[in-house]
Design a protein around this motif. Structure first.
Motif, PDB file in Angstrom:
ATOM      1  N   ILE A  87       0.856  -1.195   0.000  1.00 15.21           N
ATOM      2  CA  ILE A  87       0.000   0.000   0.000  1.00 15.21           C
ATOM      3  C   ILE A  87       0.893   1.246   0.000  1.00 15.21           C
ATOM      4  O   ILE A  87       2.086   1.153   0.264  1.00 15.21           O
ATOM      5  CB  ILE A  87      -0.941   0.038   1.228  1.00 15.21           C
ATOM      6  CG1 ILE A  87      -0.120  -0.092   2.547  1.00 15.21           C
ATOM      7  CG2 ILE A  87      -1.962  -1.052   1.168  1.00 15.21           C
ATOM      8  CD1 ILE A  87      -0.620   0.773   3.646  1.00 15.21           C
ATOM      9  N   ASN A  89       1.143   4.976   1.825  1.00 13.33           N
ATOM     10  CA  ASN A  89       0.523   5.798   2.874  1.00 13.33           C
ATOM     11  C   ASN A  89       0.431   7.263   2.439  1.00 13.33           C
ATOM     12  O   ASN A  89       0.843   7.620   1.325  1.00 13.33           O
ATOM     13  CB  ASN A  89       1.273   5.626   4.213  1.00 13.33           C
ATOM     14  CG  ASN A  89       2.675   6.208   4.180  1.00 13.33           C
ATOM     15  OD1 ASN A  89       3.056   6.929   3.272  1.00 13.33           O
ATOM     16  ND2 ASN A  89       3.452   5.881   5.204  1.00 13.33           N
ATOM     17  N   VAL A  97       2.297  -5.045   4.148  1.00 12.19           N
ATOM     18  CA  VAL A  97       1.631  -5.583   5.333  1.00 12.19           C
ATOM     19  C   VAL A  97       1.110  -6.984   5.026  1.00 12.19           C
ATOM     20  O   VAL A  97       0.710  -7.260   3.895  1.00 12.19           O
ATOM     21  CB  VAL A  97       0.407  -4.710   5.750  1.00 12.19           C
ATOM     22  CG1 VAL A  97      -0.057  -5.062   7.152  1.00 12.19           C
ATOM     23  CG2 VAL A  97       0.699  -3.227   5.643  1.00 12.19           C
ATOM     24  N   ARG A  99      -1.500  -9.820   4.638  1.00 10.02           N
ATOM     25  CA  ARG A  99      -2.830  -9.582   4.069  1.00 10.02           C
ATOM     26  C   ARG A  99      -3.976  -9.551   5.098  1.00 10.02           C
ATOM     27  O   ARG A  99      -4.803  -8.636   5.093  1.00 10.02           O
ATOM     28  CB  ARG A  99      -3.107 -10.663   3.003  1.00 10.02           C
ATOM     29  CG  ARG A  99      -4.323 -10.395   2.156  1.00 10.02           C
ATOM     30  CD  ARG A  99      -4.436 -11.428   1.043  1.00 10.02           C
ATOM     31  NE  ARG A  99      -3.328 -11.335   0.092  1.00 10.02           N
ATOM     32  CZ  ARG A  99      -3.295 -10.507  -0.951  1.00 10.02           C
ATOM     33  NH1 ARG A  99      -4.308  -9.685  -1.166  1.00 10.02           N
ATOM     34  NH2 ARG A  99      -2.256 -10.481  -1.775  1.00 10.02           N
ATOM     35  N   TYR A 102      -3.772  -6.562   7.328  1.00 10.31           N
ATOM     36  CA  TYR A 102      -4.145  -5.332   6.640  1.00 10.31           C
ATOM     37  C   TYR A 102      -5.677  -5.202   6.526  1.00 10.31           C
ATOM     38  O   TYR A 102      -6.230  -4.117   6.726  1.00 10.31           O
ATOM     39  CB  TYR A 102      -3.504  -5.252   5.250  1.00 10.31           C
ATOM     40  CG  TYR A 102      -3.821  -3.932   4.579  1.00 10.31           C
ATOM     41  CD1 TYR A 102      -3.379  -2.736   5.148  1.00 10.31           C
ATOM     42  CD2 TYR A 102      -4.573  -3.870   3.413  1.00 10.31           C
ATOM     43  CE1 TYR A 102      -3.698  -1.509   4.579  1.00 10.31           C
ATOM     44  CE2 TYR A 102      -4.879  -2.643   2.827  1.00 10.31           C
ATOM     45  CZ  TYR A 102      -4.433  -1.477   3.412  1.00 10.31           C
ATOM     46  OH  TYR A 102      -4.752  -0.265   2.853  1.00 10.31           O
ATOM     47  N   TYR A 105      -6.783  -4.098   9.778  1.00 10.59           N
ATOM     48  CA  TYR A 105      -6.409  -2.685   9.973  1.00 10.59           C
ATOM     49  C   TYR A 105      -7.420  -1.750   9.282  1.00 10.59           C
ATOM     50  O   TYR A 105      -7.808  -0.728   9.845  1.00 10.59           O
ATOM     51  CB  TYR A 105      -4.997  -2.413   9.438  1.00 10.59           C
ATOM     52  CG  TYR A 105      -4.749  -0.938   9.224  1.00 10.59           C
ATOM     53  CD1 TYR A 105      -4.473  -0.098  10.293  1.00 10.59           C
ATOM     54  CD2 TYR A 105      -4.850  -0.378   7.941  1.00 10.59           C
ATOM     55  CE1 TYR A 105      -4.309   1.265  10.105  1.00 10.59           C
ATOM     56  CE2 TYR A 105      -4.684   0.983   7.740  1.00 10.59           C
ATOM     57  CZ  TYR A 105      -4.417   1.804   8.833  1.00 10.59           C
ATOM     58  OH  TYR A 105      -4.267   3.151   8.636  1.00 10.59           O
ATOM     59  N   LEU A 106      -7.841  -2.122   8.079  1.00  7.78           N
ATOM     60  CA  LEU A 106      -8.787  -1.267   7.352  1.00  7.78           C
ATOM     61  C   LEU A 106     -10.091  -1.071   8.132  1.00  7.78           C
ATOM     62  O   LEU A 106     -10.646   0.019   8.178  1.00  7.78           O
ATOM     63  CB  LEU A 106      -9.093  -1.863   5.972  1.00  7.78           C
ATOM     64  CG  LEU A 106      -8.002  -1.686   4.913  1.00  7.78           C
ATOM     65  CD1 LEU A 106      -8.456  -2.316   3.601  1.00  7.78           C
ATOM     66  CD2 LEU A 106      -7.648  -0.211   4.708  1.00  7.78           C
ATOM     67  N   ILE A 121      -0.385   4.175   8.407  1.00  2.00           N
ATOM     68  CA  ILE A 121       0.715   3.272   8.786  1.00  2.00           C
ATOM     69  C   ILE A 121       2.054   3.861   8.342  1.00  2.00           C
ATOM     70  O   ILE A 121       2.247   4.132   7.156  1.00  2.00           O
ATOM     71  CB  ILE A 121       0.535   1.882   8.122  1.00  2.00           C
ATOM     72  CG1 ILE A 121      -0.843   1.305   8.441  1.00  2.00           C
ATOM     73  CG2 ILE A 121       1.642   0.930   8.550  1.00  2.00           C
ATOM     74  CD1 ILE A 121      -1.175   0.053   7.635  1.00  2.00           C
ATOM     75  N   ALA A 124       5.484  -1.112   8.534  1.00  2.00           N
ATOM     76  CA  ALA A 124       4.905  -2.428   8.822  1.00  2.00           C
ATOM     77  C   ALA A 124       5.980  -3.475   8.583  1.00  2.00           C
ATOM     78  O   ALA A 124       6.922  -3.579   9.366  1.00  2.00           O
ATOM     79  CB  ALA A 124       3.666  -2.663   7.983  1.00  2.00           C
ATOM     80  N   LEU A 165       2.369  -3.099  13.118  1.00  2.00           N
ATOM     81  CA  LEU A 165       2.192  -1.830  12.410  1.00  2.00           C
ATOM     82  C   LEU A 165       2.558  -0.675  13.334  1.00  2.00           C
ATOM     83  O   LEU A 165       2.174  -0.666  14.493  1.00  2.00           O
ATOM     84  CB  LEU A 165       0.732  -1.627  11.982  1.00  2.00           C
ATOM     85  CG  LEU A 165      -0.033  -2.775  11.328  1.00  2.00           C
ATOM     86  CD1 LEU A 165      -1.464  -2.330  11.042  1.00  2.00           C
ATOM     87  CD2 LEU A 165       0.646  -3.209  10.055  1.00  2.00           C
ATOM     88  N   TYR A 224      -1.028  -7.549  15.132  1.00  2.00           N
ATOM     89  CA  TYR A 224      -2.185  -8.387  14.826  1.00  2.00           C
ATOM     90  C   TYR A 224      -1.953  -9.782  15.389  1.00  2.00           C
ATOM     91  O   TYR A 224      -0.909 -10.404  15.132  1.00  2.00           O
ATOM     92  CB  TYR A 224      -2.411  -8.473  13.309  1.00  2.00           C
ATOM     93  CG  TYR A 224      -3.632  -9.278  12.967  1.00  2.00           C
ATOM     94  CD1 TYR A 224      -4.911  -8.731  13.128  1.00  2.00           C
ATOM     95  CD2 TYR A 224      -3.528 -10.594  12.545  1.00  2.00           C
ATOM     96  CE1 TYR A 224      -6.043  -9.477  12.855  1.00  2.00           C
ATOM     97  CE2 TYR A 224      -4.655 -11.356  12.265  1.00  2.00           C
ATOM     98  CZ  TYR A 224      -5.904 -10.786  12.425  1.00  2.00           C
ATOM     99  OH  TYR A 224      -7.038 -11.528  12.169  1.00  2.00           O
TER     100      TYR A 224
END
Ligand SMILES: [Zn+2]
Length: 249
Positions: A87, A89, A97, A99, A102, A105-106, A121, A124, A165, A224
């Protein structure tokens, strides 16, 4: 013509599968099974030596509870099991990140945004080379204000898992990235930390846990672990080390 090529392909496939059955090419057996097949006969001794050696056992599948710290280096083969997404930022940095982390996180990001808290982020996944470069910079005394206060040695940073993260804030339309500036918003971090377990994250280095984690308090560093573990760790107010029953730092 095409037909004969096809038939030859069928024959080769058949031959190969027969050979695999005969030689016992067990793909679904034990984790990290025989890496170098073929050496029949004198292979037993080599395999035994390999298993009793001091090398870290290679990891065969994703483990969201993986512990990486000073005494628990990242396992061999981790880079082969991690499925990453790339991704960009708000600073224009490319971030990698894992998968599932992530996707979680979203959801966290959107929930926080609904409460008027904007996060992004800053860091990561880091490769072994990235971590080495960070450690080298720190060792040379050129540690930038934006880098981690505590720089782990390569292989000992949780960032190499892709599951950790570092967040930064956007306040009144301005990015707040430097650690010394981020520390000025304890009440915002508290609100962020309250939301973490619902999305499978934990605050990885809580205040007062340096003796267990080996890291000073870092409000921005989240990890995570999945929703079940995150709920249990948060409820019991413990660290990942304590959750896994590891106390060797
Ligand atoms: Zn971090």
């Amino acid at each position: 013509m095409k037909n004969s090529v096809f038939r030859r392909w069928i024959f080769v496939t058949f031959l190969m599968s027969t050979l695999m059955v005969v030689s016992g090419c067990a793909g679904s057996g034990q984790a990290g099974g025989p890496a170098s097949g073929g050496k029949t006969g004198q292979g037993t001794e080599e395999a035994a030596l390999g298993n009793t050696g001091s090398e870290t056992a290679a990891i065969a599948s994703m483990d969201y509870l993986i512990l990486v710290n000073k005494n628990h280096p990242i396992p061999d083969g981790w880079e082969n099991v991690i499925d990453g997404v790339s991704i960009t930022n708000s600073l224009g940095d490319e971030i990698l990140v894992e998968r599932t982390a992530y996707a979680a996180y979203l959801k966290l990001h959107d929930q926080l945004a609904r409460e008027g808290i904007m996060v992004d982020i800053s860091s990561a996944w880091r490769s072994e080379a990235d971590q080495q470069a960070l450690a080298d910079t720190a060792a040379e005394g050129k540690t930038a204000v934006s880098s981690e206060e505590y720089v782990a040695e390569p292989g000992q940073s949780e960032h190499q898992t892709g599951l950790a993260l570092d967040l930064y804030l956007n306040i009144d339309g301005k990015d707040v990235v430097e650690k010394k500036d981020l520390e000025k918003y304890p009440e915002i971090w508290e609100e962020i930390h309250d939301q973490l377990p619902e999305f499978g994250f934990i605050l990885r280095f809580p205040e007062g846990s340096e003796g267990v984690t080996g890291h000073p308090y870092e409000p921005w560093h989240i990890r995570y672990v999945g929703e079940k573990a995150a709920a249990e760790i948060t409820q019991q107010e413990i660290t990942l080390e304590e959750y896994l029953g590891v106390d060797d730092l």
